[in-house]
Every structure is written in C-alpha cells, then in structure tokens.
Motif scaffolding. Structure first.
Motif, PDB file in Angstrom:
ATOM      1  N   GLN A 196       0.876  -1.174   0.000  1.00  0.00           N
ATOM      2  CA  GLN A 196       0.000   0.000   0.000  1.00  0.00           C
ATOM      3  C   GLN A 196       0.912   1.223   0.000  1.00  0.00           C
ATOM      4  N   LEU A 197       1.188   1.728  -1.187  1.00  0.00           N
ATOM      5  CA  LEU A 197       2.206   2.755  -1.353  1.00  0.00           C
ATOM      6  C   LEU A 197       1.841   4.064  -0.649  1.00  0.00           C
ATOM      7  N   GLN A 198       2.850   4.617   0.027  1.00  0.00           N
ATOM      8  CA  GLN A 198       2.731   5.952   0.605  1.00  0.00           C
ATOM      9  C   GLN A 198       3.210   6.943  -0.469  1.00  0.00           C
ATOM     10  N   SER A 199       2.372   7.156  -1.470  1.00  0.00           N
ATOM     11  CA  SER A 199       2.812   7.866  -2.678  1.00  0.00           C
ATOM     12  C   SER A 199       3.229   9.305  -2.418  1.00  0.00           C
ATOM     13  N   ASP A 200       2.773   9.889  -1.306  1.00  0.00           N
ATOM     14  CA  ASP A 200       3.150  11.275  -1.020  1.00  0.00           C
ATOM     15  C   ASP A 200       4.512  11.364  -0.331  1.00  0.00           C
ATOM     16  N   TRP A 201       5.209  10.237  -0.194  1.00  0.00           N
ATOM     17  CA  TRP A 201       6.540  10.249   0.422  1.00  0.00           C
ATOM     18  C   TRP A 201       7.638  10.561  -0.586  1.00  0.00           C
ATOM     19  N   ILE A 202       7.325  10.566  -1.872  1.00  0.00           N
ATOM     20  CA  ILE A 202       8.362  10.782  -2.880  1.00  0.00           C
ATOM     21  C   ILE A 202       8.007  11.976  -3.767  1.00  0.00           C
ATOM     22  N   PRO A 226      10.669  29.447   0.232  1.00  0.00           N
ATOM     23  CA  PRO A 226      11.274  29.687   1.548  1.00  0.00           C
ATOM     24  C   PRO A 226      10.858  28.693   2.616  1.00  0.00           C
ATOM     25  N   SER A 227       9.713  28.054   2.445  1.00  0.00           N
ATOM     26  CA  SER A 227       9.234  27.110   3.460  1.00  0.00           C
ATOM     27  C   SER A 227       9.738  25.690   3.241  1.00  0.00           C
ATOM     28  N   VAL A 228      10.441  25.467   2.121  1.00  0.00           N
ATOM     29  CA  VAL A 228      10.917  24.122   1.774  1.00  0.00           C
ATOM     30  C   VAL A 228      12.441  24.087   1.862  1.00  0.00           C
ATOM     31  N   THR A 229      12.984  23.024   2.448  1.00  0.00           N
ATOM     32  CA  THR A 229      14.432  22.832   2.490  1.00  0.00           C
ATOM     33  C   THR A 229      14.799  21.594   1.691  1.00  0.00           C
ATOM     34  N   LEU A 230      15.683  21.780   0.718  1.00  0.00           N
ATOM     35  CA  LEU A 230      16.202  20.689  -0.100  1.00  0.00           C
ATOM     36  C   LEU A 230      17.546  20.268   0.487  1.00  0.00           C
ATOM     37  N   ILE A 231      17.677  18.990   0.864  1.00  0.00           N
ATOM     38  CA  ILE A 231      18.852  18.507   1.587  1.00  0.00           C
ATOM     39  C   ILE A 231      19.600  17.470   0.759  1.00  0.00           C
ATOM     40  N   ASP A 232      20.860  17.773   0.466  1.00  0.00           N
ATOM     41  CA  ASP A 232      21.759  16.861  -0.237  1.00  0.00           C
ATOM     42  C   ASP A 232      22.482  16.026   0.814  1.00  0.00           C
ATOM     43  N   SER A 233      22.332  14.714   0.747  1.00  0.00           N
ATOM     44  CA  SER A 233      22.860  13.832   1.793  1.00  0.00           C
ATOM     45  C   SER A 233      24.252  13.289   1.497  1.00  0.00           C
ATOM     46  N   ARG A 234      24.844  13.713   0.394  1.00  0.00           N
ATOM     47  CA  ARG A 234      26.165  13.190   0.028  1.00  0.00           C
ATOM     48  C   ARG A 234      27.277  13.865   0.835  1.00  0.00           C
ATOM     49  N   ALA A 235      28.494  13.333   0.690  1.00  0.00           N
ATOM     50  CA  ALA A 235      29.654  13.917   1.358  1.00  0.00           C
ATOM     51  C   ALA A 235      29.873  15.350   0.875  1.00  0.00           C
ATOM     52  N   GLY A 236      30.459  16.153   1.735  1.00  0.00           N
ATOM     53  CA  GLY A 236      30.651  17.563   1.435  1.00  0.00           C
ATOM     54  C   GLY A 236      31.419  17.833   0.156  1.00  0.00           C
ATOM     55  N   GLU A 237      32.455  17.030  -0.110  1.00  0.00           N
ATOM     56  CA  GLU A 237      33.256  17.276  -1.314  1.00  0.00           C
ATOM     57  C   GLU A 237      32.471  16.983  -2.589  1.00  0.00           C
ATOM     58  N   SER A 285       8.415  23.737   6.310  1.00  0.00           N
ATOM     59  CA  SER A 285       7.148  23.009   6.158  1.00  0.00           C
ATOM     60  C   SER A 285       7.363  21.667   5.471  1.00  0.00           C
ATOM     61  N   GLU A 286       8.477  21.559   4.720  1.00  0.00           N
ATOM     62  CA  GLU A 286       8.761  20.317   4.005  1.00  0.00           C
ATOM     63  C   GLU A 286      10.265  20.166   3.826  1.00  0.00           C
ATOM     64  N   LEU A 287      10.751  18.961   4.071  1.00  0.00           N
ATOM     65  CA  LEU A 287      12.152  18.634   3.847  1.00  0.00           C
ATOM     66  C   LEU A 287      12.226  17.612   2.717  1.00  0.00           C
ATOM     67  N   ILE A 288      12.896  17.975   1.638  1.00  0.00           N
ATOM     68  CA  ILE A 288      13.083  17.069   0.504  1.00  0.00           C
ATOM     69  C   ILE A 288      14.530  16.601   0.521  1.00  0.00           C
ATOM     70  N   LEU A 289      14.730  15.295   0.636  1.00  0.00           N
ATOM     71  CA  LEU A 289      16.074  14.747   0.736  1.00  0.00           C
ATOM     72  C   LEU A 289      16.454  13.989  -0.527  1.00  0.00           C
ATOM     73  N   TYR A 290      17.722  14.115  -0.884  1.00  0.00           N
ATOM     74  CA  TYR A 290      18.247  13.332  -1.994  1.00  0.00           C
ATOM     75  C   TYR A 290      19.711  13.006  -1.724  1.00  0.00           C
ATOM     76  N   CYS A 291      20.251  12.079  -2.509  1.00  0.00           N
ATOM     77  CA  CYS A 291      21.679  11.758  -2.466  1.00  0.00           C
ATOM     78  C   CYS A 291      22.102  11.486  -3.899  1.00  0.00           C
ATOM     79  N   GLY A 292      22.967  10.515  -4.123  1.00  0.00           N
ATOM     80  CA  GLY A 292      23.335  10.203  -5.495  1.00  0.00           C
ATOM     81  C   GLY A 292      22.236   9.498  -6.253  1.00  0.00           C
ATOM     82  N   ASN A 315       7.442  15.636   7.989  1.00  0.00           N
ATOM     83  CA  ASN A 315       7.303  16.449   6.771  1.00  0.00           C
ATOM     84  C   ASN A 315       8.417  16.156   5.774  1.00  0.00           C
ATOM     85  N   THR A 316       8.872  14.906   5.745  1.00  0.00           N
ATOM     86  CA  THR A 316      10.005  14.551   4.891  1.00  0.00           C
ATOM     87  C   THR A 316       9.551  13.881   3.607  1.00  0.00           C
ATOM     88  N   LYS A 317      10.308  14.124   2.545  1.00  0.00           N
ATOM     89  CA  LYS A 317      10.068  13.490   1.242  1.00  0.00           C
ATOM     90  C   LYS A 317      11.417  13.010   0.694  1.00  0.00           C
TER      91      LYS A 317
END
Length: 276
Positions: A150-156, A169-180, A231-238, A257-259
C-alpha cells in the motif's frame, strides 16, 4: 526493545528463533556489485536471507530516473513473499556493514510499501561479529508470506516537483552526500559534479559513529535543528539510497514532513548532460 526502528545485537540474538521474524542481509558495494552476495554465502546471521541493492531493491536503469530507481512493487512484493514476509505482520530486521547505507534503503522501502514492522540492526554485521554472536553459511527455506503493498505515494517527489519547490522559503532541499561531492570538488560516479541549486548539505554518515552504531538522538537533534521550521524537507543523495539514512534519523526524531527524491543527483544531472 529499543526504538522500533533500531534494535540491538543483544535483542536480536535473543529472538533469532521467533516465528514472526525475518532477517535480511543487505551488504553491498557499489564498485563490486556481486561482493555482498558473495559475503552472504560465506557467512551471515543465522536465518538471514539476502536482498541485492541492484537486483532486488531497485528497478533497471533507464535514460533518466537515476542509478537506483525505486523497484516496481509488482516485482519486489513476490520476492518479499518468497522470503516469508507477510504485509503488516512480519517483523523484519535488516543489516549491512556500511553504517546503514544499504539496509536503510530496505527500511524505507518497506515503510513506503506500508509495512512499518521493520528495524535496522545497530552496529550491523560488524557489531554482530565483534560481539561473537553466531554466524553461519547455511541457507534455509522460508515459509511463504503474503505481501500486498500500500504505497505511501506522497513520500516521494520527482524532478519536476523538486524544480517547483526547491526555492520556496518554506521548503528545504537537503543533499545527503559527502561535502566534497556536494561542493563539486570530487565526483566518483556521476558524469557531472556539484549539487542541485538551492540545496543544503547534510552528510548521511553523521547520524552514526565510525563503528556503525546509531548516535544517541540527543546528538542528532542539532543536525536538523536549522531546518525544524521548514514546512517540508526534501532529501536526496546520489541515487536515493544513503538519503534513507537521513530519513531514518528524521523519522526517529519525530519529523513527519520529509520526502525523498529517489532519482537524486544522478537523475538531476542526466538532464544536465542531455542539455549540454
């Protein structure tokens, strides 16, 4: 038991024979994809099965969509059933030997499929063997389960949603990779170096220590406090894998509030390459 998303080796060794428990070995190396399964065949936690990041926990790679597209539920669900996992019932424990990097992908996927009975082994394979707990090379035959996602389709979110929301301004996009890699100083995998414009950096390894144990939540709170008013955190990596470690941390701290942007930088830069 401790927090339901993290269990100790001591807890697991005392529950190895539980009928409602399924253990999954997720060891993997991006550079040598067969390595994890080879290690599993040599030695694993008694009763554990193996799921492969490329073959089981991802879809085939396309022109776009990133290096590890989310698996098709119609493909993964029968595989989970074959390992004895019943949706909403079976307690799944996943482990790897890389600070939750790959086991967290399974943790997130099962929850995305609506199955919340899943935890990660604190310290992973290395912690287990360091304690001298039993290992084996024996393979077992599971009892079939029944798994109906039962997919939580609003998680992606996809690339278009990222483009629409990343500068709000209410959304934060977070890059999870190493700093370099975030800064574009080093890029071992993808054809373009850098990060999505507007993204901040929060390296996924910060939520564990060098031995692969989950840091106390009090130590993790400051990692995310700069973004607590978003209000929303969008996370990504490679490619949507190690970002799940950060999602685990946020979940355990109560963030709702994570995606996940599953395609990650590998999807984003595939369009950059197309347009160059």
């Amino acid at each position: 038991m401790q927090d339901p998303s993290i269990i100790s080796p001591q807890w697991l060794v005392n529950h190895l024979n539980d009928e409602n428990l399924v253990i999954i070995d997720c060891r993997f190396r991006l550079a040598t994809p067969q390595w994890g399964y080879q290690q599993y065949l040599i030695s694993h936690i008694p009763g554990a099965f193996y799921l492969d990041l490329d073959r089981d926990l991802s879809s085939p790679i396309g022109k776009h969509g990133g290096r590890h597209p989310l698996p098709n539920p119609e493909t993964l669900a029968p595989k989970l059933e074959s390992l004895g996992i019943t949706w909403g019932k079976t307690f799944v424990v996943a482990y790897d030997d890389f600070r939750f990097a790959f086991a967290s992908r399974l943790w997130w996927l099962l929850r995305y499929f609506g199955h919340f009975q899943v935890a990660l082994l604190d310290g992973g394979w290395n912690g287990w063997t360091k304690e001298g707990y039993p290992v084996t090379d024996q393979l077992i035959t599971p009892k079939p389960g029944q798994f109906m996602p039962q997919l939580q389709s609003d998680w992606i979110v996809d690339i278009n949603t990222v483009k629409e929301k990343k500068d709000l301004p209410s959304v934060t996009l977070i890059d999870s990779r190493a700093g370099e890699r975030y800064r574009g100083e080093y890029e071992p995998t993808d054809p373009v170096a850098g990060h999505i414009p507007g993204a901040v950096n929060a390296f996924w390894e910060r939520v564990s220590d060098e031995q692969g144990y989950f840091r106390p939540l009090e130590e993790q709170k400051p990692l995310w406090s700069p973004y607590q008013d978003s209000s929303e955190l969008i996370l990504y990596c490679g490619s949507g894998v190690t970002a799940c470690v950060n999602l685990l941390s946020l979940e355990m701290l109560g963030y709702k509030n994570t995606k996940l942007y599953p395609g990650g930088w590998s999807d984003w830069c595939s369009y950059v390459v197309d347009n160059s």
